[in-house]
Design a protein around this motif. Structure first.
Motif, PDB file in Angstrom:
ATOM      1  N   LEU A  32       0.813  -1.221   0.000  1.00 44.33           N
ATOM      2  CA  LEU A  32       0.000   0.000   0.000  1.00 44.33           C
ATOM      3  C   LEU A  32       0.848   1.275   0.000  1.00 44.33           C
ATOM      4  CD1 LEU A  32      -3.056   0.516   0.125  1.00 44.33           C
ATOM      5  CD2 LEU A  32      -2.879   0.615   2.603  1.00 44.33           C
ATOM      6  N   GLU A 102     -10.299  -1.711   5.072  1.00 45.20           N
ATOM      7  CA  GLU A 102      -9.956  -0.614   4.162  1.00 45.20           C
ATOM      8  C   GLU A 102     -11.190   0.109   3.597  1.00 45.20           C
ATOM      9  OE1 GLU A 102      -9.376  -3.781   3.618  1.00 45.20           O
ATOM     10  OE2 GLU A 102     -10.431  -4.297   1.783  1.00 45.20           O
ATOM     11  N   VAL A 145      -1.536   6.645  -1.961  1.00 48.78           N
ATOM     12  CA  VAL A 145      -2.210   5.619  -1.141  1.00 48.78           C
ATOM     13  C   VAL A 145      -3.539   5.225  -1.781  1.00 48.78           C
ATOM     14  CG1 VAL A 145      -3.267   5.146   1.120  1.00 48.78           C
ATOM     15  CG2 VAL A 145      -1.095   6.351   1.003  1.00 48.78           C
ATOM     16  N   ARG A 148      -3.011   3.034  -4.890  1.00 49.91           N
ATOM     17  CA  ARG A 148      -2.653   1.663  -4.493  1.00 49.91           C
ATOM     18  C   ARG A 148      -3.884   0.918  -3.975  1.00 49.91           C
ATOM     19  NH1 ARG A 148       1.543  -1.549  -5.869  1.00 49.91           N
ATOM     20  NH2 ARG A 148       3.269  -0.200  -6.395  1.00 49.91           N
ATOM     21  N   LEU A 149      -4.689   1.643  -3.174  1.00 54.06           N
ATOM     22  CA  LEU A 149      -5.888   1.045  -2.592  1.00 54.06           C
ATOM     23  C   LEU A 149      -6.869   0.640  -3.700  1.00 54.06           C
ATOM     24  CD1 LEU A 149      -6.985   0.473   0.253  1.00 54.06           C
ATOM     25  CD2 LEU A 149      -8.168   2.650   0.159  1.00 54.06           C
ATOM     26  N   LEU A 152      -5.602  -2.487  -5.380  1.00 55.77           N
ATOM     27  CA  LEU A 152      -5.811  -3.687  -4.550  1.00 55.77           C
ATOM     28  C   LEU A 152      -7.282  -4.105  -4.543  1.00 55.77           C
ATOM     29  CD1 LEU A 152      -3.427  -2.722  -1.650  1.00 55.77           C
ATOM     30  CD2 LEU A 152      -3.224  -4.785  -3.021  1.00 55.77           C
TER      31      LEU A 152
END
Lengths: 170, 360
Positions: A32, A102, A145, A148-149, A152
């Motif tokens: 992350l 998350e 961030v 990346r989140l 994912l």
């Protein structure tokens, strides 16, 4: 020259905070936060709160409104869901370096599962308001961030789609 | 594994809050240096945090800040102290002249009033002026005892930096200890509460510091342009008083207006100073407050007034200083309790609409 380097190394060791460095190194090892720079990781490390959970202690219950992202530093966390008969069913075991909860960073929804410490575990919490503050004051960190989140979550969605396709039609 | 959802422990929370308030009331003035130190630490903390992101030990940062502050104070004292000593000596030398001016001004006042005011009111005005003069003279006699009363306040200059040092150093550990002590399932709520208080109180404190600096600067420039003597101390007084809402402009107008009226032996000069502070107050309300209040807690004017009155009644001047920050904390507590109630009992959060297009 060698003497000067030695003195500089000594001064750096004297000034540096080993606990802070340790947390920063740990954050750098996570997918992350891999794109973040040295100082940016420092900002992030400062925003996080650490807490130790003892075996059997609940982090949150299914249905609680989520407000924080949890990153497991050490130990083991069990995620479970309540079955219709009212019995808990274990759905996943989280290991060190993994994160959960998350979705609360994106929307404040009731948690879909209960999280319980399966053993003594150290967890880092990133509270939603802190992420908002990072997005406002350090947009580069926030964008990195969030990107990346999104990646994912996209990967998880793809896996879920594949699992649905592979499931035989009832 | 626990499956039942524990409800909000309202009664224990209320008991703890009430007990805390009662203890604060009993301790009264003992809390003053701690509250002041907390305020200073809150304002300096972002700077310490900014350096800490580089990985430097917090102890070294705080110690460096103190050494830097000591150096700055030393340099300031080197330059300001002689000026202050000279200024005080000048003031001492001019004092008899000022007293003569005040006496002449007050003696002249009945004649001036007689020109503009009907004769029927004249005896009343004369009696009022003589009473005011007698009262002023009485207050002047008490001046040494007032000055002696400042000494306990001087101890704050040593106590506040001492307490601030430890608050800056151990502040993050204190937060960590609170989070660790909180029951596992309520950690998110504790963070919610800390975050709400932090944002509203931090913005409020940083906001009033900006307002105080702006009022000091504007007052100094304005008084200097009007040619008022002792512009710097009056501006400083107005700036410091502005920590209590509205008091800065009132103090500046009162003290500055009186000094100007005496200095120029003219009511018009005093009126000009009053106009200056009215303009500063209006500029503050129109330009500064909107940008500062954007991120800080919004209090209804009546709650604002009530908190000031209650603070003043319970703790005197110190209560006035800390009434609004305390109201900010209480409002944050109520806000978080309400959110808590909604999430536990009556959740009405927003759910993003389900995607019409499947994942591709």
């Amino acid at each position: 020259m060698q003497k000067l380097t030695g003195w500089l190394g000594l001064a750096e060791r004297f000034l540096r905070d080993p606990a802070f460095e340790d947390r920063r190194r740990f954050l750098k090892s996570l997918t992350l936060f891999q794109d973040l720079r040295f100082t940016e990781l420092g900002h992030l490390a400062q925003c996080m709160h650490s807490r130790v959970y003892h075996e059997g202690e609940s982090l949150f219950l299914q249905g609680d409104v989520g407000r924080a992202l949890f990153i497991l530093k050490s130990g083991k966390i069990e995620l479970s869901q309540m079955e219709e008969e009212g019995r808990p069913r274990s759905i996943s075991i989280i290991g060190p370096g993994e994160f959960f909860g998350e979705m609360s960073i994106l929307e404040q929804l009731p948690r879909s599962a209960t999280a319980t410490a399966a053993e003594r575990s150290e967890v880092l919490l990133l509270y939603r308001a802190q992420i908002d503050s990072i997005l406002h004051y350090h947009p580069r960190i926030g964008v990195s961030v969030m990107t990346r989140l999104a990646q994912l979550l996209s990967a998880r969605l793809r896996r879920a789609n594949l699992a649905l396709l592979e499931k035989p039609a009832s | 594994m626990t499956s039942e959802r524990p409800s909000l422990p309202v009664i224990p929370i209320l008991i703890i809050v009430a007990a805390g308030l009662y203890v604060a009331y009993l301790l009264g003035r003992t809390l003053v240096p701690f509250l002041l130190a907390f305020t200073v630490a809150y304002m300096v903390n972002p700077l310490v945090n900014a350096v800490e992101t580089r990985g430097v030990r917090r102890f070294h940062i705080v110690l460096s800040f103190y050494l830097l502050a000591a150096l700055l104070l030393y340099l300031l004292a080197q330059h300001l102290l002689p000026a202050l000593i000279n200024g005080t000596a000048d003031l001492q030398a001019d004092m008899p002249g000022y007293f003569t001016k005040i006496h002449n001004f007050l003696s002249e006042l009945p004649r001036r009033v007689a020109k503009n005011v009907p004769h029927a009111i004249l005896p009343m005005a004369e009696s009022f002026i003589s009473k005011t003069y007698a009262s002023c003279a009485e207050q002047m006699e008490r001046l040494p005892s007032y000055l002696m009363g400042i000494f306990p306040i001087l101890s704050l200059f040593f106590l506040v930096p001492f307490i601030t040092f430890f608050l800056l150093l151990d502040g993050p550990d204190l937060t960590a200890a609170i989070i660790q002590a909180c029951p596992g399932r309520h950690v998110e709520r504790a963070l919610h509460l800390i975050s709400e208080i932090d944002s509203s109180l931090g913005n409020y404190l940083r906001g009033i510091l900006i307002v105080a600096l702006a009022i000091t600067a504007a007052s100094y420039v304005g008084l200097w342009a009007l040619g008022v003597e002792a512009a710097a101390p009056i501006a400083l007084l107005a700036g410091v008083s502005s920590f209590v809402p509205y008091l800065g402009a009132i103090m500046g107008a009162l003290v500055g207006g009186t000094v100007a009226a005496i200095q120029f032996s003219s009511l018009t000069a005093g009126f000009k100073v009053v106009l200056l502070f009215t303009a500063i107050r209006l500029a503050d309300e129109s330009f500064l407050q909107p940008s500062i209040a954007r991120y800080s807690v919004r209090l209804h004017p009546l709650i604002f007034l009530f908190s000031l009155m209650a603070g003043g009644e319970l703790f005197g001047f110190v209560g006035l200083l800390f009434a609004v920050p305390a109201a900010c904390v209480i409002k944050s507590l109520l806000q978080v309790s309400w959110d808590w109630y909604l999430s536990e009992v009556d959740w009405k959060g927003t759910i993003a609409s389900p995607p019409a297009i499947p994942y591709t």
